[in-house]
Design a protein around this motif. Sequence first.
Motif, PDB file in Angstrom:
ATOM      1  N   SER A   1       0.817  -1.215   0.000  1.00 44.85           N
ATOM      2  CA  SER A   1       0.000   0.000   0.000  1.00 44.85           C
ATOM      3  C   SER A   1       0.848   1.261   0.000  1.00 44.85           C
ATOM      4  O   SER A   1       0.314   2.361   0.086  1.00 44.85           O
TER       5      SER A   1
ATOM      6  N   ARG B   1      -2.591  -6.332  -5.543  1.00 43.83           N
ATOM      7  CA  ARG B   1      -2.884  -5.152  -4.731  1.00 43.83           C
ATOM      8  C   ARG B   1      -2.125  -3.930  -5.238  1.00 43.83           C
ATOM      9  O   ARG B   1      -2.692  -2.842  -5.392  1.00 43.83           O
TER      10      ARG B   1
ATOM     11  N   SER C   1      -3.545  -2.812  -8.540  1.00 48.11           N
ATOM     12  CA  SER C   1      -4.858  -2.169  -8.413  1.00 48.11           C
ATOM     13  C   SER C   1      -4.739  -0.678  -8.128  1.00 48.11           C
ATOM     14  O   SER C   1      -5.698   0.075  -8.328  1.00 48.11           O
TER      15      SER C   1
ATOM     16  N   LYS D   1     -11.119  -2.022  -5.279  1.00 49.37           N
ATOM     17  CA  LYS D   1      -9.846  -1.933  -4.558  1.00 49.37           C
ATOM     18  C   LYS D   1      -9.992  -2.474  -3.136  1.00 49.37           C
ATOM     19  O   LYS D   1      -9.114  -3.175  -2.626  1.00 49.37           O
TER      20      LYS D   1
ATOM     21  N   ILE E   1      -7.977  -5.552  -1.388  1.00 50.16           N
ATOM     22  CA  ILE E   1      -7.261  -5.388  -0.117  1.00 50.16           C
ATOM     23  C   ILE E   1      -7.704  -6.449   0.889  1.00 50.16           C
ATOM     24  O   ILE E   1      -6.881  -7.018   1.620  1.00 50.16           O
TER      25      ILE E   1
ATOM     26  N   TYR F   1      -6.098  -9.686   0.053  1.00 57.13           N
ATOM     27  CA  TYR F   1      -4.666  -9.557   0.350  1.00 57.13           C
ATOM     28  C   TYR F   1      -4.401  -9.662   1.853  1.00 57.13           C
ATOM     29  O   TYR F   1      -3.450 -10.329   2.284  1.00 57.13           O
TER      30      TYR F   1
END
Length: 313
Positions: A168, A246, A249, A261, A265, A268
Amino acid sequence: MAVNDTSDCFLTNRVLEKYYLSTMYSLEFIVGAIANTIVVFGYIFCLKKWKSCNIYLFNLSISDLLFLCTLPALVNSYSKDQWSEDVLCHSNRFLLHANLYSSILFLMAISVDRYMLIKYPFRDQKRKTAVMVSVAIWIGVILELLPLLYFLEPLAASNNYKCLDYASSGDPVTNLIYSLFLTVFGFLIPLLTMCWFYVKMVRFLKNRREQISSALTLEKPLSLLILAMVIFSLLLTPYHVMRNVRIASRLPALNLSECTKGTIISVYIITRPFAFLNSAINPVFYFLMGDHFREMLMAKARQLLGRLTSRGK
């Protein structure tokens, strides 16, 4: 899409982080810390003659313990949804990935060592070589993960002072390239190397099939290598796939909806604890591989228990 629908998608992620990750990492810490501590002390106090395989396994346990030491802070941060400082956040993420990639490299080294022992049973596997390989693995993993510190973002108001996970953080384009690099060189190549030596051992066993006693001797390390490959494939493949998905995305070119999204997540997040579950599972190999480690440990435990019993009389 309505604002409430979008917020619900990300609310699921916050719930997963606060309860699912906290629970899974707590269980991994309890089981892994106890098991790996027993292994480390077992090797130090029970093993008199170290061989190359023991050196790799000992380094594997040290790697697991370093990672496990970061879990209490990780659990505390997810349960309270806050971090105290950047250094703790980034060192935690770094150690987490260092354990991930050092573990599979040490298991790869063990697979090579087992093959050499099987094919050349009377050749002494030099401890000096094992030490040098272990040092090379540690240096290689550290150098491989240094760019990770660049991608990790500092705690800031823009991210609500949260310690963002690696997937992230950072620029998604360059981060995806680096993530694919880690996937190939840190995961796929070591795993394929293990598979290659597994195939070589199968062929070797077929050629030695007529020698029953030898075949029985080789059956155990072979089955353990198969088990190692299956475990690592099942635990690490979903994580690496979803980590790359991820990051992808987040690419502006894909223009994915916020709820899509959020779903990515969520998946993930679910894969992450399983990727690091190997730290709690690895001690199985200490008891099953090597120089009758379980027998030596039990003998030492009986000896200590006998001393305590005699003192109590």
